[in-house]
Design an enzyme around this catalytic site. Structure first.
Site, PDB file in Angstrom:
ATOM      1  CG  HIS A   1      41.443  10.115  66.518  1.00 49.44           C
ATOM      2  ND1 HIS A   1      40.111   9.992  66.836  1.00 49.44           N
ATOM      3  CD2 HIS A   1      42.011   8.914  66.822  1.00 49.44           C
ATOM      4  CE1 HIS A   1      39.879   8.787  67.319  1.00 49.44           C
ATOM      5  NE2 HIS A   1      41.015   8.109  67.329  1.00 49.44           N
TER       6      HIS A   1
ATOM      7  CG  ASP B   1      39.517  20.112  63.968  1.00 45.89           C
ATOM      8  OD1 ASP B   1      40.025  19.067  64.416  1.00 45.89           O
ATOM      9  OD2 ASP B   1      38.826  20.895  64.648  1.00 45.89           O
TER      10      ASP B   1
HETATM   11  P1  ADP Z   1      39.614  17.949  69.553  1.00 44.79           P
HETATM   12  O1  ADP Z   1      39.660  16.471  69.355  1.00 44.79           O
HETATM   13  O2  ADP Z   1      40.656  18.701  68.798  1.00 44.79           O
HETATM   14  O3  ADP Z   1      39.573  18.344  70.984  1.00 44.79           O
HETATM   15  P2  ADP Z   1      36.781  17.899  68.686  1.00 44.79           P
HETATM   16  O4  ADP Z   1      35.869  19.004  68.314  1.00 44.79           O
HETATM   17  O5  ADP Z   1      36.812  16.768  67.723  1.00 44.79           O
HETATM   18  O6  ADP Z   1      38.235  18.523  68.911  1.00 44.79           O
HETATM   19  O7  ADP Z   1      36.374  17.300  70.075  1.00 44.79           O
HETATM   20  C1  ADP Z   1      36.233  18.104  71.211  1.00 44.79           C
HETATM   21  C2  ADP Z   1      35.401  17.330  72.215  1.00 44.79           C
HETATM   22  O8  ADP Z   1      35.586  17.923  73.506  1.00 44.79           O
HETATM   23  C3  ADP Z   1      33.924  17.371  71.899  1.00 44.79           C
HETATM   24  O9  ADP Z   1      33.356  16.098  72.127  1.00 44.79           O
HETATM   25  C4  ADP Z   1      33.375  18.422  72.876  1.00 44.79           C
HETATM   26  O10 ADP Z   1      32.056  18.148  73.314  1.00 44.79           O
HETATM   27  C5  ADP Z   1      34.338  18.319  74.028  1.00 44.79           C
HETATM   28  N1  ADP Z   1      34.531  19.638  74.671  1.00 44.79           N
HETATM   29  C6  ADP Z   1      34.949  20.768  74.078  1.00 44.79           C
HETATM   30  N2  ADP Z   1      34.966  21.798  74.944  1.00 44.79           N
HETATM   31  C7  ADP Z   1      34.536  21.308  76.109  1.00 44.79           C
HETATM   32  C8  ADP Z   1      34.317  21.889  77.392  1.00 44.79           C
HETATM   33  N3  ADP Z   1      34.543  23.195  77.664  1.00 44.79           N
HETATM   34  N4  ADP Z   1      33.870  21.074  78.358  1.00 44.79           N
HETATM   35  C9  ADP Z   1      33.639  19.755  78.107  1.00 44.79           C
HETATM   36  N5  ADP Z   1      33.824  19.156  76.917  1.00 44.79           N
HETATM   37  C10 ADP Z   1      34.266  19.926  75.932  1.00 44.79           C
HETATM   38  O1  F6P Z   2      42.750  14.002  68.134  1.00 47.47           O
HETATM   39  C1  F6P Z   2      43.183  15.150  68.747  1.00 47.47           C
HETATM   40  C2  F6P Z   2      43.599  14.997  70.207  1.00 47.47           C
HETATM   41  O2  F6P Z   2      44.955  14.963  70.429  1.00 47.47           O
HETATM   42  C3  F6P Z   2      42.996  13.771  70.812  1.00 47.47           C
HETATM   43  O3  F6P Z   2      43.913  12.722  70.910  1.00 47.47           O
HETATM   44  C4  F6P Z   2      42.483  14.272  72.112  1.00 47.47           C
HETATM   45  O4  F6P Z   2      41.173  13.812  72.261  1.00 47.47           O
HETATM   46  C5  F6P Z   2      42.350  15.763  71.990  1.00 47.47           C
HETATM   47  O5  F6P Z   2      43.106  16.129  70.897  1.00 47.47           O
HETATM   48  C6  F6P Z   2      42.702  16.474  73.287  1.00 47.47           C
HETATM   49  O6  F6P Z   2      44.089  16.630  73.441  1.00 47.47           O
HETATM   50  P1  F6P Z   2      44.921  16.285  74.738  1.00 47.47           P
HETATM   51  O7  F6P Z   2      44.794  14.826  74.990  1.00 47.47           O
HETATM   52  O8  F6P Z   2      46.319  16.703  74.401  1.00 47.47           O
HETATM   53  O9  F6P Z   2      44.338  17.085  75.852  1.00 47.47           O
END
Ligand code: ADP
Ligand code: F6P
Length: 472
Positions: free
Chosen positions: A162, A370
Site C-alpha cells: 500500500h 504517500d
Molecule cells: P493512511 O493509509 O496513510 O492512513 P489514507 O489517506 O490513505 O492514509 O487513509 C486514511 C483513512 O483514514 C481514510 O479512509 C480516512 O477516512 C480515515 N481517517 C483519517 N482521519 C480520520 C479520523 N480523524 N477519524 C476517522 N477516520 C479517519
Molecule cells: O498503508 C499505510 C498504513 O500503514 C496502513 O497499513 C494502515 O492502514 C495505516 O497506514 C495506518 O497505520 P497504523 O496501522 O500503523 O495505525
C-alpha cells in the site's frame, strides 16, 4: 477452525479495541487507508482476516465482522516495540517514503520482524482452505509470502504494497535487502500502487538477486512471479450515498455555522505522520495570513490530525511541533471566538468526517510522499454537486489518477502558497469541470474494480473467484 477460500493477511484487523462514550469497552473500526479500502470489499464474501487487534497480551477472541472471520495474531511488548514500532515504522516506513525522516537499522528489530512474520504466516496457513487464495498486505509482512509458500505450496498467494516502493539507491541501504525481496517473491502476484514502484522492484531483484526481470514478470527458478500496478481505491458509490444522507447534510450545515459561516473553508485530514506534510502546509498558511492574502474572518482552516504510532519518537516529536505551530498561528492571527486554525486530533465516525468533506471548499492533501491517499478520493466522491477544489501533492499516488486536481509540490513553499490561493480563488466553472472529471473517474475505478483486477490477475483460471461470488 472453519477454513475459508479467501484469507486476507494484514498487520491490523479491521476492528480495534476502544472505549465507548459511556466508558464501556467496545470494538470499533480501526482508522487507516488499508482497512477502509479492504473492509467494504469483504462483506458478504466467505473470507477470513488474519491480523493484530492492537495492544499486547493474549489474542482476544473476536466476533465475525459482516460475516468475515477474525483471526487474531498476538503481539507481546517486545514484538510491538521491535516489529511494529521498530522495523516496520522506524526502518521501512521512513525508507519507503523518500527517507524524509532518517530510517534506523537495528539487528534486534530484524529478528522481531522475522519472528512476527513467521507467526502471521502460520496463522494464514491454518486459516486457508486447500487450494485457497491468500492475499498478504503491506510492508509489515513482506516475508509472509515466502514463508507461506514453504508451509502451504497449494495456495495462490498475492502480495500488495500500500505504500511506495523506493528507488534502488534508497532500498540498497537496507542491511537485509535480499531477504526482504526474496520474501515478497514467494507471491504469485506482487501489486504496487504505481508503475514506477513495479519498475523499482524489477530493477532491484536483478541487481540484488541476479534474477531475470521485466516490470511485469520475474523468473524465480521454475516459477514466474507477476508484478503490476493496481492503484487502490474507495467504495465511491457508498461514499456518495453517505454524503447525500439528510443527517450528513444537517450536520454539515451546523458545522459551517459553528465555524462562523466563513466564505471559505479549507480542510485537511491526516494521520499525524511526518509524511503528510502537515508542518509545510501550516507554514504556507501562516505566510498567507501574514501577507494578508488570506484573512481569518473570511477563511478558516480545519486541520484534523488523528494521533498515530504515538510511541515512536519521530511521531511524538512531530505532534509536539505541529501543536506548537498551531498554537503559535492561533496566538498571532486568531481573535476571540475566531481561531485561524481549528485543530482536531480525534478519530471521527464516518458521518462527521463526510460532513467535514461536504463543507470543505478546498481540500488540502499535500503529503511529501504517500502510497495513494484515500482521503483525496473520499473528498471527490463526497462532492456530488461538483463543487470543491482538491489541492493535491504531486507526491501522492492519487496524483497519477486525479490529474484534474490543483497539483502542487509540497516541498516548494511558494508553489504551495500559490496552489492554495489558486484553489481558493478558482471560478465555480473551473472547479466543476475538474471535479466532474475526477468523480467520473472514481465511479469507474472504485474499490470493487481494484479488487476485481487484482484478484482476477492472481486467480488466472477464475476458479476461486467463481467460488467467492461477486465482490460488489
Ligand atoms: P493512511 O493509509 O496513510 O492512513 P489514507 O489517506 O490513505 O492514509 O487513509 C486514511 C483513512 O483514514 C481514510 O479512509 C480516512 O477516512 C480515515 N481517517 C483519517 N482521519 C480520520 C479520523 N480523524 N477519524 C476517522 N477516520 C479517519
Ligand atoms: O498503508 C499505510 C498504513 O500503514 C496502513 O497499513 C494502515 O492502514 C495505516 O497506514 C495506518 O497505520 P497504523 O496501522 O500503523 O495505525
Amino acid at each position: 477452525m472453519r477454513l475459508t477460500p479467501l484469507v486476507v493477511v494484514a498487520n491490523r484487523l479491521p476492528i480495534d479495541d476502544g472505549v465507548a462514550p459511556d466508558g464501556a469497552f467496545e470494538w470499533r473500526r480501526s482508522p487507516g487507508g488499508l482497512v477502509n479500502a479492504l473492509h467494504p470489499l469483504l462483506r458478504h464474501t466467505p473470507a477470513a482476516w488474519v491480523g493484530w487487534a492492537g495492544g499486547t497480551g493474549p489474542a482476544p477472541r473476536l466476533p465475525d465482522v459482516d460475516g468475515v472471520r477474525m483471526h487474531t495474531v498476538p503481539l507481546d511488548g517486545d514484538d510491538l516495540r521491535d516489529h511494529y514500532e521498530g522495523f516496520a515504522n522506524a526502518t521501512l516506513w521512513p525508507l519507503y517514503h523518500d527517507a524524509v525522516e532518517q530510517p534506523e537499522y537495528h539487528r534486534r528489530w530484524w529478528e522481531a520482524y522475522q519472528r512476527v512474520n513467521q507467526r502471521f504466516a502460520a496463522a494464514a496457513a491454518a486459516a486457508a482452505e486447500p487450494g485457497g487464495l491468500v492475499w498478504v498486505q503491506d510492508y509489515h509482512l513482506q516475508l509472509v509470502p515466502g514463508l507461506l509458500r514453504e508451509l502451504r505450496p497449494d495456495l495462490r498467494i498475492g502480495f500488495f504494497l500500500h505504500v511506495p516502493f523506493p528507488p534502488p539507491e534508497l532500498f540498497m541501504q537496507l542491511p537485509r535487502r535480499a531477504e526482504l525481496l526474496r520474501g515478497m517473491l514467494g507471491a504469485d502476484l506482487i501489486g504496487f500502487q504505481r508503475a514506477q514502484a513495479a519498475h523499482n522492484f524489477a530493477q532491484l531483484v536483478t541487481k540484488v538477486l541476479g534474477l531475470p526481470a521485466t516490470d511485469r514478470r520475474i523468473g524465480v527458478g521454475e516459477r514466474v512471479v507477476r508484478v503490476g500496478a493496481f492503484p487502490v481505491s474507495i467504495d465511491t458509490a457508498e461514499m456518495a450515498a453517505l454524503a447525500a444522507r439528510p443527517e450528513v447534510a444537517d450536520r454539515a450545515d451546523r458545522l459551517r455555522q459553528d465555524l462562523g459561516d466563513p466564505e471559505r473553508v479549507i480542510l485537511s485530514v491526516d494521520r499525524m505522520d511526518y509524511t503528510k506534510g502537515i508542518e509545510q502546509r501550516l507554514k504556507a498558511y501562516r505566510e498567507l495570513l501574514a501577507s494578508g492574502d488570506v484573512k481569518v474572518r473570511d477563511t478558516v482552516l480545519v486541520q484534523v490530525a488523528v494521533p498515530s504510532r504515538d510511541r515512536v519518537a519521530q511521531y511524538q516529536i512531530l505532534r509536539d511541533r505541529v501543536e506548537h505551530q498551531v498554537g503559535r498561528i492561533n496566538g498571532e492571527f486568531g481573535r476571540v471566538g475566531e481561531p485561524a486554525i481549528h485543530y482536531l486530533s480525534q478519530p471521527f465516525d464516518r458521518t462527521e468526517l463526510i460532513a467535514l468533506y461536504r463543507i470543505a471548499d478546498v481540500m488540502a492533501v499535500t503529503p511529501l510522499r504517500d502510497g495513494m491517499n484515500l482521503v483525496a478520493k473520499e473528498y471527490v466522491a463526497a462532492r456530488a454537486d461538483d463543487t470543491g477544489a482538491l489541492l493535491l501533492s504531486e507526491f501522492a499516488g492519487a496524483a497519477a489518477e486525479l490529474g484534474q486536481a490543483y497539483l502542487v509540490n509540497p516541498h516548494d513553499l511558494d508553489g504551495l502558497k500559490q496552489g492554495l490561493l489558486a484553489a481558493l480563488r478558482a471560478t465555480p466553472e473551473d472547479v466543476a469541470v475538474r471535479m466532474r472529471a475526477m468523480r467520473e473517474y472514481l465511479h469507474r475505478n472504485d474499490i470493487h474494480a481494484w479488487a476485481r483486477s487484482y484478484l482476477s490477475a492472481l486467480d488466472q483460471t477464475g476458479s476461486l473467484l467463481r467460488r467467492l461470488g461477486p465482490t460488489d
